[in-house]
Design an enzyme around this catalytic site. Structure first.
Site, mmCIF file in Angstrom:
data_model
loop_
_atom_site.group_PDB
_atom_site.id
_atom_site.type_symbol
_atom_site.label_atom_id
_atom_site.label_comp_id
_atom_site.label_asym_id
_atom_site.label_seq_id
_atom_site.Cartn_x
_atom_site.Cartn_y
_atom_site.Cartn_z
ATOM 1 N N GLU A 295 60.853 70.821 61.242
ATOM 2 C CA GLU A 295 60.550 69.478 61.739
ATOM 3 C C GLU A 295 61.501 68.968 62.820
ATOM 4 O O GLU A 295 62.045 67.858 62.730
ATOM 5 C CB GLU A 295 60.475 68.482 60.563
ATOM 6 C CG GLU A 295 59.427 68.918 59.544
ATOM 7 C CD GLU A 295 59.148 67.894 58.443
ATOM 8 O OE1 GLU A 295 59.995 67.026 58.219
ATOM 9 O OE2 GLU A 295 58.065 67.985 57.826
ATOM 10 N N GLU B 270 52.486 72.594 56.123
ATOM 11 C CA GLU B 270 52.958 71.669 55.084
ATOM 12 C C GLU B 270 51.953 70.539 55.043
ATOM 13 O O GLU B 270 51.519 70.062 56.096
ATOM 14 C CB GLU B 270 54.296 71.008 55.435
ATOM 15 C CG GLU B 270 55.538 71.801 55.234
ATOM 16 C CD GLU B 270 56.800 70.910 55.299
ATOM 17 O OE1 GLU B 270 56.707 69.692 55.039
ATOM 18 O OE2 GLU B 270 57.866 71.462 55.601
#
Ligand SMILES: *[C@@H]1O[C@H](CO)[C@@H](O)[C@H](O)[C@H]1NC(C)=O
Ligand SMILES: *[C@@H]1O[C@H](CO)[C@@H](O)[C@H](O)[C@H]1NC(C)=O
Ligand SMILES: *[C@@H]1O[C@H](CO)[C@@H](O)[C@H](O)[C@H]1NC(C)=O
Ligand SMILES: *[C@@H]1O[C@H](CO)[C@@H](O)[C@H](O)[C@H]1NC(C)=O
Length: 387
Positions: free
Chosen positions: A194, A312
């Protein structure tokens, strides 16, 4: 009845009959058009995240339980953390910092431990996506590099631009990646979990843009290719788009990520995105918003002719989880998005349940059965479409 509804019924009926087929493979997973291949056959990316399997001092027995549970969902692929930056030895860690000097931990709590993760995954016919640092402070990540090399509390985004930090990260990547260059169990490497201009540390330079991080991705992905030409390279990002006309935080480039520009990079083999509407303030109609998010990334997949993974996703059980996951898995299936990994795997281990942030899916629960059904459906889709 749509095609997928019929297939779901079929898969639910046959899920309990599925027996794992052992398929020893000598080759590496490759990207091919919008999908993947292994030894010349279609390879379906379906599975889960287990950041903790190499970080929580698990015995090899517990590693085996972890991968066996995921394999029983039909999982082929697991994403895990290949980092833990510490300033004092503690538990499993991969790099120990003293001032601005980092020492790789090659021992039994370090890379030898990760060798066990790889061996256990291999024994269960699972391939690993290995992420090499974190945007967030969990398990150290980018801020440890910045704090140790430049100074405590310095801007998070200096991680992407400071030459000494880049050299230190390359040194770590070199040590980790080099060890597994000839290991087919590795699916691929990811540059960071991320990545964004902002991190857990509030400080930012004020100059970080999507171009800052895109430049870093070009540098680092090309660097990995010089060490390892066997494995795929991805980013590990949340998949933010960069449309300057958009006022939506997820589509406006606000986080320093330009999904399409990054997917276009020659040394990036596959795209990645995440989906957490409740964490991102997309709460008005989270199911629909998520389905559009999936479809928009599927369009990029087609535009750039590279596979894209929803690697995810999560809503909590109190947030209409069953209906949401049913919709999103169906959207992945019907849209033609290449693959999907749920956040996150759960197992009942020797000392109790594996870590649970509220999203863990333990065996013999409704969502676990849903995973079994969709792994069959997506494999069946890929067998027909060659995706
Ligand atoms: C850290 O580095 C300093 C300076 O090089 C050295 O004096 C010290 O012994 C080191 N500490 C550890 C724990 O290795
Ligand atoms: C943004 O809006 C302008 C003006 O309407 C338009 O010319 C431009 O193509 C738009 N850009 C994108 C990326 O949609
Ligand atoms: C859950 O989602 C389904 C499908 O959109 C919807 O019909 C239902 O009303 C939702 N339930 C709650 C409690 O939000
Ligand atoms: C695993 O533990 C969960 C609760 O943590 C329980 O619901 C489930 O039945 C257990 N499954 C097995 C196979 O032991």
């Amino acid at each position: 009845m749509t095609l997928s509804t019929g297939l779901i019924t079929l898969a639910l009926a046959t899920a309990s009959l599925a027996t794992p087929v052992s398929r020893a493979s000598a080759g590496y997973v490759k990207a091919s058009g919008q999908g993947f291949t292994l030894d010349g056959e279609t390879y379906t990316v379906f599975g889960s995240n287990s950041y903790w399997v190499g970080l929580t001092e698990l015995s090899t027995t517990d590693m085996d339980t972890t991968f066996a549970n995921i394999a029983s969902t039909g999982g082929t692929t697991v994403r895990t953390w290949g980092f833990n930056e510490v300033t004092a030895p503690s538990g499993d860690y991969y790099q120990l910092w003293n001032g601005s000097t980092a020492t790789i931990n090659y021992g039994p709590t370090g890379l030898e431990n990760f060798d066990n993760v790889v061996a256990s995954a291999k024994a269960h016919d699972i391939h690993l996506i290995v992420t090499l640092t974190n945007n967030w402070a969990d398990y150290g990540g980018m801020d440890v590099y910045v704090n140790q090399i430049i100074g405590q509390g310095q801007p998070h985004d200096y991680f992407y631009t400071n030459p000494e930090v880049i050299a230190a990260y390359k040194n770590y990547v070199n040590a980790f990646v080099s060890r597994y260059v000839n290991e087919p169990t590795i699916f691929g490497w990811e540059l960071a979990n991320e990545p964004r201009c902002t991190g857990t540390t509030p400080a930012t330079s004020g100059t970080c843009t999507t171009e800052t991080i895109t430049t870093w991705i070009e540098t680092m992905s090309a660097y990995i290719k010089t060490i390892d030409s066997n494995h795929l390279v991805g980013l590990g990002d949340e998949g933010w788009f960069n449309d300057p006309n958009s006022t939506d935080y997820s589509y406006s480039g606000s986080q320093g990520i330009d999904f399409n520009a990054n997917l276009a990079i020659e040394t990036i083999d596959f795209g990645t995105f995440h989906l957490y509407p409740f964490s991102w303030g997309e709460t008005a109609s989270p199911i629909t918003w998520g389905a559009e998010w999936i479809e928009n990334h599927r369009i990029s997949q087609a535009t750039y002719n590279k596979p894209v993974l929803m690697e995810e996703f999560g809503v909590l059980s109190a947030q209409n989880q069953t209906a949401t996951y049913l919709n999103w898995y169906t959207t992945v299936l019907d849209s033609g998005l290449s693959g999907v990994l749920i956040w996150q795997a759960g197992s009942n281990l020797t000392n109790g349940p594996s870590p649970n942030d509220g999203y863990a899916i333990y065996p013999d629960t409704p969502t676990y059965y849903m995973e079994q059904a969709f792994s069959s459906l997506i494999k069946a889709r890929n067998a027909v479409t060659g995706l």
